[in-house]
Write an enzyme that holds these catalytic residues in place. Sequence first.
Site, PDB file in Angstrom:
ATOM      1  CD  GLU A   1       2.954   0.231  -3.789  1.00  0.00           C
ATOM      2  OE1 GLU A   1       2.139   0.453  -2.880  1.00  0.00           O
ATOM      3  OE2 GLU A   1       4.178   0.195  -3.591  1.00  0.00           O
TER       4      GLU A   1
ATOM      5  CG  HIS B   1     -13.936 -25.159   3.689  1.00  0.00           C
ATOM      6  ND1 HIS B   1     -14.829 -26.195   3.701  1.00  0.00           N
ATOM      7  CD2 HIS B   1     -12.704 -25.715   3.655  1.00  0.00           C
ATOM      8  CE1 HIS B   1     -14.164 -27.350   3.708  1.00  0.00           C
ATOM      9  NE2 HIS B   1     -12.867 -27.069   3.672  1.00  0.00           N
TER      10      HIS B   1
ATOM     11  CE  LYS C   1       4.301   6.908   0.621  1.00  0.00           C
ATOM     12  NZ  LYS C   1       5.722   6.621   0.474  1.00  0.00           N
TER      13      LYS C   1
HETATM   14  O1  PA5 Z   1       6.988  -0.197  -2.651  1.00  0.00           O
HETATM   15  C1  PA5 Z   1       7.017   0.950  -2.245  1.00  0.00           C
HETATM   16  O2  PA5 Z   1       7.865   1.774  -2.626  1.00  0.00           O
HETATM   17  C2  PA5 Z   1       6.020   1.432  -1.213  1.00  0.00           C
HETATM   18  O3  PA5 Z   1       5.054   0.497  -0.931  1.00  0.00           O
HETATM   19  C3  PA5 Z   1       6.746   1.789   0.068  1.00  0.00           C
HETATM   20  O4  PA5 Z   1       7.411   0.668   0.562  1.00  0.00           O
HETATM   21  C4  PA5 Z   1       5.796   2.319   1.145  1.00  0.00           C
HETATM   22  O5  PA5 Z   1       5.048   3.378   0.651  1.00  0.00           O
HETATM   23  C5  PA5 Z   1       6.597   2.774   2.370  1.00  0.00           C
HETATM   24  O6  PA5 Z   1       7.564   3.697   1.981  1.00  0.00           O
HETATM   25  P1  PA5 Z   1       8.806   4.042   2.891  1.00  0.00           P
HETATM   26  O7  PA5 Z   1       9.673   2.850   2.973  1.00  0.00           O
HETATM   27  O8  PA5 Z   1       9.464   5.178   2.189  1.00  0.00           O
HETATM   28  O9  PA5 Z   1       8.261   4.436   4.225  1.00  0.00           O
END
Ligand code: PA5
Length: 442
Positions: A277, A306, A417
Amino acid sequence: KVDFNYAMKAFVECGLDDTALEKYREKARMGLSRLLRLVDEDKAGFVNLPGQDTSAMKKFAKEMSGKFNDLILIGIGGSSLGMETLCGALLPYGHNARSFSQRGAFPRVWVADNVDPAKISAILNECEPEDTFICVITKSGSTVETAANFNVIYEWLDEGAKEPKKHICTITDPEKGTLREISEKEGFPVFPIPDNVGGRFSVLSPVGLLPAALLGIDIDKLLEGAASVTRDKYEKIITLSSIYMYFMENGKNINVLMPYSSRLSSFADWYCQLWGESLGKRTDTDGNIVMFGSTPVKAVGVIDQHSQVQLFKEGPEDKVVTFIEVEKHEKDKKIMAEYDDYGYLEGHSLGELCNIELLTTEAALKNTGKPSVKISVDSLDEYTLGSLFMLWQYVVPVIGLACDIDPFDQPGVEEGKNYAYGLLGKSGYEDMKQKFEEIFTK
Ligand code: PA5
């Protein structure tokens, strides 16, 4: 300890000399100074988390101690992977199968991340509302999966517990967001995620620390380990980042993390999110289309010897493998050879075998010119886990910032989202529904 030897050997085999490597080190140095500037500007808060005051979390954990048999943690992505790692690495195997007293009066733990009805139903079937505490974790306060699971679980609590609101705490933005508003209205205890700490960099904030404290994990030791990644580790961070940058720019599009410990299996999931990410971006910071990134892959030693190692060794030359070694495995078991044919095992231990196999896999990869890096910790505990978290939280943004990539945003996730909000009929997202339909009818 970080061992770069096999990566260096692969460098040399690629015809790379010290001058070429120095170019990447220079770039990594620039990435690190950009990161440190962001820290000074208060924009990369994860670096300062080791200095936070943990007393409110510890006090709350003490008040809750022994009161509930089950703890359900609701969250997803950066709001769940860190605490799953903490649970997997630091709670004993079979924690949930132990009796209340064997667990030291700490609760069993369940992670409600996916909106998979089978998973959520199974969790609720296991628990009794009156005996369950719930922790809702979301930085934005509005993530659809967390909102859906919270609603389903709240209804269950409401039907079965005398005072359902006393069974809930939340971890969210310090000032804004839906969950913050709900928490204030309902009087839920609420723990803030600092504004300048993003989801995947939040494991050392209340996101990971509060659940950990509720489960009896030593959170101060975790922060102490994270705090050990200081100025004197910068050269290691620079070398590690430069190695990955070099390989990314030279056809190694796959980045494998292979801890040799089942207890670090979830750590590899946490790492995959942090890497993927943060670095997988369509545009650079100037808006040029660059389609940057390399694909993180989880492997667990020795199991994946394995399974995936055949591919790592003999398949395309597109990977760099990072091993994590735990030098001293807890509760190690000596092997007694019960039959003559297994005599060669006599006197060795399972932990020793695990580490020997790491060495042999390293050697086998090296033998075909495949690069690898090895990171070793003397044992696996709060301190070393804290240092591993912090090490990667430095390396990944250093790579991004060195390559003009914003490691702290996630526009690709946001888009998905927003389409989901549109399809579910959330007000203000009507145009996203329309956009989604246009994509499908193109
Ligand atoms: O790293 C990030 O920002 C995302 O992976 C969020 O953690 C994830 O989308 C969850 O978001 P939130 O904490 O707002 O529910």
